[in-house]
Design a protein around this motif. Structure first.
Motif, PDB file in Angstrom:
ATOM      1  N   GLY A 113       0.944  -1.277  -0.141  1.00  0.00           N
ATOM      2  CA  GLY A 113       0.127  -0.122  -0.034  1.00  0.00           C
ATOM      3  C   GLY A 113       0.880   1.344  -0.154  1.00  0.00           C
ATOM      4  O   GLY A 113       0.451   2.158  -0.637  1.00  0.00           O
ATOM      5  N   THR A 114       2.062   1.146   0.677  1.00  0.00           N
ATOM      6  CA  THR A 114       2.909   2.212   0.823  1.00  0.00           C
ATOM      7  C   THR A 114       3.563   2.804  -0.653  1.00  0.00           C
ATOM      8  O   THR A 114       3.698   3.722  -1.085  1.00  0.00           O
ATOM      9  CB  THR A 114       4.034   2.110   2.034  1.00  0.00           C
ATOM     10  OG1 THR A 114       3.374   2.003   3.143  1.00  0.00           O
ATOM     11  CG2 THR A 114       4.910   3.419   1.882  1.00  0.00           C
ATOM     12  N   VAL A 115       3.858   1.701  -1.120  1.00  0.00           N
ATOM     13  CA  VAL A 115       4.623   1.811  -2.602  1.00  0.00           C
ATOM     14  C   VAL A 115       3.605   2.157  -3.488  1.00  0.00           C
ATOM     15  O   VAL A 115       3.759   3.317  -4.327  1.00  0.00           O
ATOM     16  CB  VAL A 115       5.182   0.387  -3.096  1.00  0.00           C
ATOM     17  CG1 VAL A 115       5.536   0.474  -4.553  1.00  0.00           C
ATOM     18  CG2 VAL A 115       6.260   0.091  -2.149  1.00  0.00           C
ATOM     19  N   GLU A 116       2.357   1.635  -3.675  1.00  0.00           N
ATOM     20  CA  GLU A 116       1.232   1.969  -4.369  1.00  0.00           C
ATOM     21  C   GLU A 116       1.056   3.737  -4.355  1.00  0.00           C
ATOM     22  O   GLU A 116       0.982   4.365  -5.162  1.00  0.00           O
ATOM     23  CB  GLU A 116      -0.102   1.251  -4.062  1.00  0.00           C
ATOM     24  CG  GLU A 116      -1.240   1.885  -5.361  1.00  0.00           C
ATOM     25  CD  GLU A 116      -2.401   0.886  -4.885  1.00  0.00           C
ATOM     26  OE1 GLU A 116      -3.220   0.992  -5.601  1.00  0.00           O
ATOM     27  OE2 GLU A 116      -2.411  -0.134  -4.061  1.00  0.00           O
ATOM     28  N   GLY A 117       0.861   4.026  -3.134  1.00  0.00           N
ATOM     29  CA  GLY A 117       0.584   5.342  -2.844  1.00  0.00           C
ATOM     30  C   GLY A 117       1.855   6.232  -3.269  1.00  0.00           C
ATOM     31  O   GLY A 117       1.627   7.408  -3.993  1.00  0.00           O
ATOM     32  N   ARG A 118       3.011   5.788  -3.287  1.00  0.00           N
ATOM     33  CA  ARG A 118       4.241   6.337  -3.804  1.00  0.00           C
ATOM     34  C   ARG A 118       4.438   6.520  -5.262  1.00  0.00           C
ATOM     35  O   ARG A 118       4.599   7.549  -5.899  1.00  0.00           O
ATOM     36  CB  ARG A 118       5.491   5.925  -3.522  1.00  0.00           C
ATOM     37  CG  ARG A 118       6.813   6.578  -3.730  1.00  0.00           C
ATOM     38  CD  ARG A 118       7.992   6.099  -3.118  1.00  0.00           C
ATOM     39  NE  ARG A 118       9.181   6.948  -2.941  1.00  0.00           N
ATOM     40  CZ  ARG A 118      10.445   6.612  -2.463  1.00  0.00           C
ATOM     41  NH1 ARG A 118      10.742   5.651  -1.815  1.00  0.00           N
ATOM     42  NH2 ARG A 118      11.407   7.436  -2.856  1.00  0.00           N
ATOM     43  N   VAL A 119       3.966   5.558  -5.832  1.00  0.00           N
ATOM     44  CA  VAL A 119       3.725   5.299  -7.504  1.00  0.00           C
ATOM     45  C   VAL A 119       2.819   6.335  -8.036  1.00  0.00           C
ATOM     46  O   VAL A 119       3.226   6.908  -8.743  1.00  0.00           O
ATOM     47  CB  VAL A 119       3.815   3.916  -7.844  1.00  0.00           C
ATOM     48  CG1 VAL A 119       3.426   3.863  -9.301  1.00  0.00           C
ATOM     49  CG2 VAL A 119       4.758   2.996  -7.550  1.00  0.00           C
ATOM     50  N   VAL A 120       1.770   6.364  -7.479  1.00  0.00           N
ATOM     51  CA  VAL A 120       0.705   7.114  -7.947  1.00  0.00           C
ATOM     52  C   VAL A 120       0.827   8.463  -7.656  1.00  0.00           C
ATOM     53  O   VAL A 120       0.715   9.509  -8.734  1.00  0.00           O
ATOM     54  CB  VAL A 120      -0.633   6.952  -7.203  1.00  0.00           C
ATOM     55  CG1 VAL A 120      -1.890   7.862  -7.394  1.00  0.00           C
ATOM     56  CG2 VAL A 120      -1.252   5.267  -7.456  1.00  0.00           C
ATOM     57  N   ALA A 121       1.617   8.885  -6.517  1.00  0.00           N
ATOM     58  CA  ALA A 121       1.955  10.302  -6.276  1.00  0.00           C
ATOM     59  C   ALA A 121       2.922  10.850  -7.498  1.00  0.00           C
ATOM     60  O   ALA A 121       2.787  11.943  -7.925  1.00  0.00           O
ATOM     61  CB  ALA A 121       2.381  10.451  -4.947  1.00  0.00           C
ATOM     62  N   ASP A 122       3.818   9.937  -7.601  1.00  0.00           N
ATOM     63  CA  ASP A 122       4.901  10.485  -8.741  1.00  0.00           C
ATOM     64  C   ASP A 122       4.178  10.710 -10.021  1.00  0.00           C
ATOM     65  O   ASP A 122       4.590  11.298 -10.768  1.00  0.00           O
ATOM     66  CB  ASP A 122       6.017   9.371  -8.452  1.00  0.00           C
ATOM     67  CG  ASP A 122       6.907   9.601  -7.457  1.00  0.00           C
ATOM     68  OD1 ASP A 122       6.563  10.528  -6.587  1.00  0.00           O
ATOM     69  OD2 ASP A 122       8.034   8.912  -7.290  1.00  0.00           O
TER      70      ASP A 122
END
Length: 348
Positions: A113-122
């Motif tokens: 979930g943390t990685v997903e949020g980071r990818v989406v934000a970028d």
């Protein structure tokens, strides 16, 4: 974009990163490349793979790649990318042919979930937008009728994915707007992640409503909408223009199946309707209405042209046309018609 590609060798991954960095319209740095390093044999890595697939559907303008250690050149690729097997699954974010960041050991749900949020934000920070819209819809259903009997919801549920498989036409779920593909999210506000969670939450709701006047339950669904296929509203004139444009785009030269290309206004003949065997093997034996109309228009125009030529030509004193032969042989005013009009040649 080369979405969901599985590079077999380090050079292929390098080429994909380089291709992603090529400038595009409105994207001078190219598009991002997201890489998932994983093991096909580890079930815990499936969460990361599911997330990768979901995001690749949401952001089709980005590039996505997967490297598995079980691939023929998998270990070589992992070594080249400096990712250890104990650090799988791992995510890389590449931009402008450079590694921007890497997340190692994203095995559990929280890490994914943390990685997903980071990818989406970028991705959104670079100007890419998700084509998938996810919303939660609440539906109120009846548990018991006035006699205390259970009221069927009217749906079929996939217990593996907690997804609606179908609804009974006219059932309360159907009438409430529940549709195939909607995912169960919560029952009376209690989150449900799997079949056990759903059954427990529904049992709790039924126990609380037993014997009560109000026997309603609120079921929340996750709804996914692909914005690429949203309906748009147009005026009638705009819709007509779009329809004409679409028809023009689809228009292609039709094959001359029946050898009728000669039956056109330019040819003016019927030779193409005569085959060597003089037999037509088609129910379209006669020219089409369109062809006949073209020929009729051509012939009518030719007749009008001939008439106009005669009218515009030289006339005798009686208004009769004089042909070149009459003029040469008989002289002016001596055409046969003129002679008859004047009473010449009558027997006395």
């Amino acid at each position: 974009p080369l979405s969901r590609c599985s590079p077999p060798a380090p050079q292929d991954l390098f080429d994909l990163a380089q291709t992603s960095s090529y400038p595009r319209e409105g994207k001078p740095q190219g598009v991002p490349l997201v890489i998932l390093h994983m093991s096909l044999m580890n079930p815990a890595h499936i969460k990361a793979l599911d997330m990768m697939k979901r995001l690749s559907d949401e952001f089709p303008d980005a590039n996505w790649a997967r490297v598995c250690k079980e691939f023929k050149n998998g270990p070589e690729v992992l070594k080249d990318r400096m990712v250890g097997e104990s650090e799988l699954p791992a995510f890389e974010y590449i931009m402008d042919n450079k590694r921007v960041w890497v997340e190692l050991g994203t095995e559990d749900r929280d890490a994914v979930g943390t990685v997903e949020g980071r990818v989406v934000a970028d991705l959104e920070g670079y100007g890419l937008r998700s084509v998938i819209q996810r919303t939660v819809r609440d539906v109120v259903l009846e548990l018991f009728d006035k006699d205390g009997a259970s009221v069927p919801f009217g749906w079929r549920r996939d217990i593996e994915t907690n997804t609606v498989l179908s609804t009974k036409p006219g059932g309360q779920a159907d009438l409430a707007g529940v549709r195939k593909g909607m995912i169960f999210d919560a029952v009376n506000g209690a989150k449900v992640e799997d079949d056990d969670g759903f059954e427990a939450a529904m049992a709790s709701a039924k126990a609380a409503a037993a014997g009560q006047t109000n026997s309603l339950v609120t079921v929340s669904f996750r709804v996914t909408t692909d914005l690429r296929f949203e309906k748009e509203t147009f005026s009638i004139s705009s819709a007509a223009a779009l329809a004409e444009r679409a028809a023009a785009d689809r228009k292609v030269a039709e094959l001359d199946f029946f050898g009728a290309e000669g039956d056109t206004i330019e040819s003016g003949n019927m030779k193409s309707w005569v085959t060597p065997k003089k037999v037509r093997l088609t129910n379209s034996f006669f020219p089409s209405q369109e062809v006949i109309g073209e020929l009729a228009e051509k012939w009518t125009q030719e007749i009008e042209n001939m008439t106009m030529r005669e009218v515009e030509g030289e006339m005798d004193q009686d208004g009769n046309p004089i042909s070149p032969d009459d003029k040469k042989k008989k002289g002016p005013g001596t055409s046969d018609q003129s002679r008859r009009n004047r009473g010449w040649g009558k027997k006395k």
